[in-house]
Enzyme design. Structure first.
Site, short mmCIF file in Angstrom:
data_model
loop_
_atom_site.label_atom_id
_atom_site.label_comp_id
_atom_site.label_asym_id
_atom_site.label_seq_id
_atom_site.Cartn_x
_atom_site.Cartn_y
_atom_site.Cartn_z
N ASP A 45 0.43 18.37 4.89
CA ASP A 45 1.64 18.73 6.05
C ASP A 45 1.30 18.28 7.38
OD1 ASP A 45 -0.16 20.66 6.65
OD2 ASP A 45 1.32 22.30 6.29
N SER A 46 -0.01 17.67 7.54
CA SER A 46 -0.45 16.91 8.57
C SER A 46 0.41 15.73 8.98
CB SER A 46 -1.90 16.46 8.59
OG SER A 46 -2.09 15.92 7.26
N ASP A 84 0.05 19.97 -0.02
CA ASP A 84 0.16 21.15 0.72
C ASP A 84 1.56 21.88 0.48
OD1 ASP A 84 -2.34 21.24 2.28
OD2 ASP A 84 -1.58 19.89 3.84
N LYS A 112 -2.06 23.28 -2.19
CA LYS A 112 -2.92 23.92 -1.41
C LYS A 112 -2.02 24.79 -0.62
CE LYS A 112 -4.80 21.26 2.24
NZ LYS A 112 -4.31 22.15 3.58
N GLU A 114 -2.40 27.85 2.73
CA GLU A 114 -3.26 28.57 4.01
C GLU A 114 -3.10 29.85 3.82
OE1 GLU A 114 -2.04 26.38 7.65
OE2 GLU A 114 -2.28 24.32 6.57
N GLU A 181 -11.80 24.90 7.25
CA GLU A 181 -11.49 24.06 8.30
C GLU A 181 -12.29 24.64 9.59
OE1 GLU A 181 -8.07 21.71 10.94
OE2 GLU A 181 -7.42 22.62 8.74
#
Length: 266
Positions: A45-46, A84, A112, A114, A181
């Site tokens: 999602d970057s 993501d 993924k 978070e 991270e």
């Protein structure tokens, strides 16, 4: 390279060979990363920041993620595609299943998420239904407003102890991989040793099982001009993007990247 699977990544961890991962958002770069030997393509999602120009990842939708996953799939032949789940896409268990299905149907091999221990139920639910999950811990960009910015996590002993415990719990819940991270290098090394699943680092030192960078960062491309400490510009000294990608793979495999200067202390 042969097709990369979770079994491949687990074998690399057991052999002590570093895993290479880069973000990827389209077919052309997927093909280029394949040619360079990148084992995991993270459709992150970057993209909200490096492609869309937002100041965070929060505006990205599941539909946008699925679009880019499908684009990467069309250019990919060998790498494992990790996608993501964007902001609030896993707010409920029902949403988690629905949105994960969209990404898997678009071509992802793994999703993924978070967070921390609260992810356990979602991870268990997905794993039981055949969806491999990577748990993203430490600095979680979707929580930037709670964290107060993009800051190193796990520097005090209470945070470090909790992160170690959460990593083990998420593995037990069914996580097939961890991504750490902006975590102190020593803590990342401890977590990597404490779990049996592969651990990928970004700003987490050199002792994780593998490394990931944002594609645009490692090619020296930035809208803001701000370069995170953990980034190296692999275009420097290279005559092509393809050479830069190969240099990244080579340096990660040889454990020359990341260096001490790319990590954080407690």
């Amino acid at each position: 390279m042969p097709a990369i699977t979770l079994t491949t990544l687990q074998s690399l961890k057991q052999k002590g060979e570093k895993i290479t991962m880069l973000t990827c958002y389209d077919a052309t770069f997927a093909h280029a990363c394949n040619e360079a030997g990148v084992e995991v393509l993270l459709v992150g999602d970057s993209l909200g920041m490096v492609l869309q120009g937002h100041d965070s990842t929060l505006p990205v939708t599941t539909a946008e993620m699925a679009y880019h996953v499908a684009s990467v799939k069309r250019g990919n032949s060998d790498a494992l595609i990790l996608a993501d789940l964007p902001f609030m896409a896993n707010a409920t268990l029902e949403q988690t299943m629905t949105n994960s299905a969209l990404l898997m149907q678009a071509g992802a091999h793994m999703v993924k998420v978070e967070g921390a221990l609260w992810l356990a139920d979602s991870i268990r639910l997905l794993a039981e239904r055949g969806v491999p999950v990577c748990a993203h811990m430490g600095l979680t960009p979707q929580a930037v407003n709670i964290l107060g910015g993009y800051k190193v996590q796990g520097r005090n002993e209470n945070q470090a102890r909790q992160m170690r415990a959460d990593a083990i719990s998420l593995e037990q819940a069914g996580a097939a991989m961890l991504l750490l991270e902006c975590v102190p290098s020593e803590l990342a090394a401890e977590i990597t040793q404490a779990v049996k699943i592969p651990v990928i680092g970004i700003g987490a030192g050199s002792d994780t099982d593998g490394q990931v960078l944002v594609l645009h960062d490692m090619l020296g491309l930035s809208i803001s001009g701000r370069v995170p400490k953990f980034v190296k510009n692999f275009m420097q000294g290279q005559d092509s993007i393809q050479s830069a990608l190969k240099a990244y793979v080579s340096e990660v495999k040889a454990t020359t990247f990341p260096g001490i200067e790319h990590g954080f202390s407690a």
